[in-house]
Design a protein around this motif. Structure first.
Motif, PDB file in Angstrom:
ATOM      1  N   ASP A  65       0.813  -1.219   0.000  1.00  0.00           N
ATOM      2  CA  ASP A  65       0.000   0.000   0.000  1.00  0.00           C
ATOM      3  C   ASP A  65       0.844   1.266   0.000  1.00  0.00           C
ATOM      4  OD1 ASP A  65       1.041  -0.469   2.476  1.00  0.00           O
ATOM      5  OD2 ASP A  65      -0.766   0.067   3.598  1.00  0.00           O
ATOM      6  N   THR A  66       2.170   1.133  -0.201  1.00  0.00           N
ATOM      7  CA  THR A  66       3.041   2.305  -0.243  1.00  0.00           C
ATOM      8  C   THR A  66       3.940   2.224  -1.487  1.00  0.00           C
ATOM      9  OG1 THR A  66       4.751   1.228   1.086  1.00  0.00           O
ATOM     10  CG2 THR A  66       3.083   2.504   2.261  1.00  0.00           C
ATOM     11  N   THR A  67       4.393   3.402  -1.913  1.00  0.00           N
ATOM     12  CA  THR A  67       5.284   3.450  -3.073  1.00  0.00           C
ATOM     13  C   THR A  67       6.634   2.836  -2.754  1.00  0.00           C
ATOM     14  OG1 THR A  67       4.197   5.496  -3.787  1.00  0.00           O
ATOM     15  CG2 THR A  67       6.331   4.980  -4.768  1.00  0.00           C
ATOM     16  N   ILE A  68       7.107   3.080  -1.536  1.00  0.00           N
ATOM     17  CA  ILE A  68       8.386   2.498  -1.131  1.00  0.00           C
ATOM     18  C   ILE A  68       8.315   0.981  -1.121  1.00  0.00           C
ATOM     19  CG2 ILE A  68      10.044   2.337   0.764  1.00  0.00           C
ATOM     20  CD1 ILE A  68       9.392   5.154   1.538  1.00  0.00           C
ATOM     21  N   GLY A  69       7.202   0.431  -0.663  1.00  0.00           N
ATOM     22  CA  GLY A  69       7.052  -1.022  -0.632  1.00  0.00           C
ATOM     23  C   GLY A  69       7.104  -1.635  -2.024  1.00  0.00           C
ATOM     24  N   TRP A  70       6.400  -1.031  -2.995  1.00  0.00           N
ATOM     25  CA  TRP A  70       6.429  -1.540  -4.362  1.00  0.00           C
ATOM     26  C   TRP A  70       7.803  -1.362  -4.998  1.00  0.00           C
ATOM     27  CZ3 TRP A  70       3.161  -4.630  -6.811  1.00  0.00           C
ATOM     28  CH2 TRP A  70       1.854  -4.738  -6.332  1.00  0.00           C
ATOM     29  N   THR A  71       8.476  -0.265  -4.692  1.00  0.00           N
ATOM     30  CA  THR A  71       9.823  -0.054  -5.230  1.00  0.00           C
ATOM     31  C   THR A  71      10.794  -1.090  -4.699  1.00  0.00           C
ATOM     32  OG1 THR A  71       9.386   2.337  -5.360  1.00  0.00           O
ATOM     33  CG2 THR A  71      11.680   1.621  -5.479  1.00  0.00           C
ATOM     34  N   LEU A  72      10.704  -1.377  -3.405  1.00  0.00           N
ATOM     35  CA  LEU A  72      11.561  -2.414  -2.838  1.00  0.00           C
ATOM     36  C   LEU A  72      11.249  -3.774  -3.427  1.00  0.00           C
ATOM     37  CD1 LEU A  72      11.661  -1.413   0.952  1.00  0.00           C
ATOM     38  CD2 LEU A  72      13.496  -1.190  -0.737  1.00  0.00           C
ATOM     39  N   GLY A  73       9.974  -4.023  -3.698  1.00  0.00           N
ATOM     40  CA  GLY A  73       9.607  -5.291  -4.316  1.00  0.00           C
ATOM     41  C   GLY A  73      10.240  -5.461  -5.695  1.00  0.00           C
ATOM     42  N   LEU A  74      10.214  -4.406  -6.495  1.00  0.00           N
ATOM     43  CA  LEU A  74      10.858  -4.459  -7.812  1.00  0.00           C
ATOM     44  C   LEU A  74      12.367  -4.635  -7.693  1.00  0.00           C
ATOM     45  CD1 LEU A  74       8.861  -1.658  -9.689  1.00  0.00           C
ATOM     46  CD2 LEU A  74       8.569  -4.146  -9.870  1.00  0.00           C
ATOM     47  N   ILE A  75      12.946  -4.021  -6.670  1.00  0.00           N
ATOM     48  CA  ILE A  75      14.391  -4.167  -6.463  1.00  0.00           C
ATOM     49  C   ILE A  75      14.747  -5.605  -6.122  1.00  0.00           C
ATOM     50  CG2 ILE A  75      16.280  -3.544  -4.913  1.00  0.00           C
ATOM     51  CD1 ILE A  75      15.133  -0.743  -4.783  1.00  0.00           C
ATOM     52  N   TRP A  76      13.964  -6.252  -5.271  1.00  0.00           N
ATOM     53  CA  TRP A  76      14.251  -7.634  -4.908  1.00  0.00           C
ATOM     54  C   TRP A  76      14.042  -8.577  -6.091  1.00  0.00           C
ATOM     55  CZ3 TRP A  76      17.018  -9.072  -0.991  1.00  0.00           C
ATOM     56  CH2 TRP A  76      17.056  -8.303   0.170  1.00  0.00           C
ATOM     57  N   LEU A  77      13.083  -8.285  -6.951  1.00  0.00           N
ATOM     58  CA  LEU A  77      12.908  -9.105  -8.157  1.00  0.00           C
ATOM     59  C   LEU A  77      14.091  -8.938  -9.108  1.00  0.00           C
ATOM     60  CD1 LEU A  77       9.105  -8.680  -8.963  1.00  0.00           C
ATOM     61  CD2 LEU A  77      10.251 -10.606  -7.847  1.00  0.00           C
ATOM     62  N   LEU A  78      14.552  -7.700  -9.238  1.00  0.00           N
ATOM     63  CA  LEU A  78      15.739  -7.469 -10.053  1.00  0.00           C
ATOM     64  C   LEU A  78      16.962  -8.146  -9.438  1.00  0.00           C
ATOM     65  CD1 LEU A  78      17.055  -6.046 -12.471  1.00  0.00           C
ATOM     66  CD2 LEU A  78      17.322  -4.018 -11.042  1.00  0.00           C
ATOM     67  N   ASN A  79      17.010  -8.186  -8.130  1.00  0.00           N
ATOM     68  CA  ASN A  79      18.116  -8.853  -7.454  1.00  0.00           C
ATOM     69  C   ASN A  79      18.107 -10.356  -7.703  1.00  0.00           C
ATOM     70  OD1 ASN A  79      20.384  -8.827  -5.564  1.00  0.00           O
ATOM     71  ND2 ASN A  79      19.007  -9.881  -4.166  1.00  0.00           N
ATOM     72  N   SER A  80      16.928 -10.930  -7.832  1.00  0.00           N
ATOM     73  CA  SER A  80      16.851 -12.362  -8.141  1.00  0.00           C
ATOM     74  C   SER A  80      17.404 -12.670  -9.529  1.00  0.00           C
ATOM     75  CB  SER A  80      15.402 -12.842  -8.037  1.00  0.00           C
ATOM     76  OG  SER A  80      14.583 -12.195  -8.999  1.00  0.00           O
ATOM     77  N   LEU A  81      17.210 -11.756 -10.477  1.00  0.00           N
ATOM     78  CA  LEU A  81      17.802 -11.936 -11.802  1.00  0.00           C
ATOM     79  C   LEU A  81      19.323 -11.895 -11.727  1.00  0.00           C
ATOM     80  CD1 LEU A  81      15.453  -9.633 -13.926  1.00  0.00           C
ATOM     81  CD2 LEU A  81      15.335 -12.113 -13.670  1.00  0.00           C
ATOM     82  N   THR A  82      19.845 -10.995 -10.919  1.00  0.00           N
ATOM     83  CA  THR A  82      21.297 -10.892 -10.767  1.00  0.00           C
ATOM     84  C   THR A  82      21.876 -12.128 -10.102  1.00  0.00           C
ATOM     85  OG1 THR A  82      21.043  -8.492 -10.539  1.00  0.00           O
ATOM     86  CG2 THR A  82      23.152  -9.443  -9.882  1.00  0.00           C
ATOM     87  N   CYS A  83      21.184 -12.653  -9.095  1.00  0.00           N
ATOM     88  CA  CYS A  83      21.690 -13.835  -8.392  1.00  0.00           C
ATOM     89  C   CYS A  83      21.660 -15.076  -9.270  1.00  0.00           C
ATOM     90  CB  CYS A  83      20.885 -14.075  -7.117  1.00  0.00           C
ATOM     91  SG  CYS A  83      21.215 -12.848  -5.828  1.00  0.00           S
ATOM     92  N   ALA A  84      20.795 -15.106 -10.278  1.00  0.00           N
ATOM     93  CA  ALA A  84      20.803 -16.233 -11.210  1.00  0.00           C
ATOM     94  C   ALA A  84      22.129 -16.316 -11.956  1.00  0.00           C
ATOM     95  CB  ALA A  84      19.647 -16.107 -12.192  1.00  0.00           C
TER      96      ALA A  84
END
Length: 207
Positions: A65-84
């Motif tokens: 329900d916050t912009t920061i929460g959605w931004t962090l979510g996108l960052i963690w998804l991008l981080n999963s691509l990097t860890c692959a």
């Protein structure tokens, strides 16, 4: 008579040794947090937000329900691509990708719970972990299988031509079966005896 034990497959003990597996888990976990920290710090600096460890380790920061929460979510998804990519470089075995990906997220659950003094109760956080593990596993398996199925190339000389066309320096090339063009000695295709080839003039007479 005692039955002879079958020797282990070469490299099997080294691949499955506890020390090697533990070191790979530690390196992957450090890379997991290091890449996430770099992305979070960069995003916070661009957005002008305050940088603190809650953005990295607290599950309460991940809210839908916050912009920061959605931004962090996108960052963690991008981080999963990097860890692959790190899984491809360190593991390189498709059948082990799922185990390492789940282990990384399980350790992250423990670290987050200890840091926040509570088990995550945010549904958004759990959904994010499922998506992150799925992306990391699918991309890691695909990359490792692509690497495993690549043809092995061995060094060696170039294959000889069988056309018998003359080379650039004017001399005839070997046709690969022991015969030669022009004057010289050679051996028959069936290996029976030697023969000598002679040149022919325009009239069909031997020179």
């Amino acid at each position: 008579m005692a039955r002879r034990r079958r020797p282990p497959r070469p490299g099997a003990l080294a691949d499955l040794s506890p020390t090697r597996i533990l070191s790979q888990i530690v390196v992957l976990q450090v890379a997991y947090y290091a890449c996430a920290a770099i992305l979070i710090v960069f995003t916070a600096l661009v957005a002008g937000k305050e940088i603190n460890t809650d953005l990295l380790l607290s599950w309460r920061s991940l809210r839908g329900d916050t912009t920061i929460g959605w931004t962090l979510g996108l960052i963690w998804l991008l981080n999963s691509l990097t860890c692959a990519v790190f899984i491809l470089l360190l593991i390189a075995r498709s059948k082990l990708v799922l185990d390492f990906a789940l282990t990384m997220h399980f350790i992250h659950l423990i670290v987050t719970s200890l840091y926040s003094h509570a088990i995550p109760t945010n549904l958004f956080w759990w959904a994010l972990q499922v998506c992150s593990a799925s992306i990391m596993t699918s991309l890691g398996v695909w990359a490792c299988q692509w690497r495993e199925l690549r043809p092995i190339q061995f060094g060696g000389n170039k294959p000889k031509t069988t056309t018998g066309r003359p080379a650039a320096n004017g001399s005839a090339e070997d046709d690969g079966v022991g015969q030669s063009r022009g004057r010289g000695r050679g051996r028959g295709r069936d290996g029976a005896g030697e023969y000598e080839m002679v040149g022919m003039n325009e009239a069909g007479e031997a020179v």
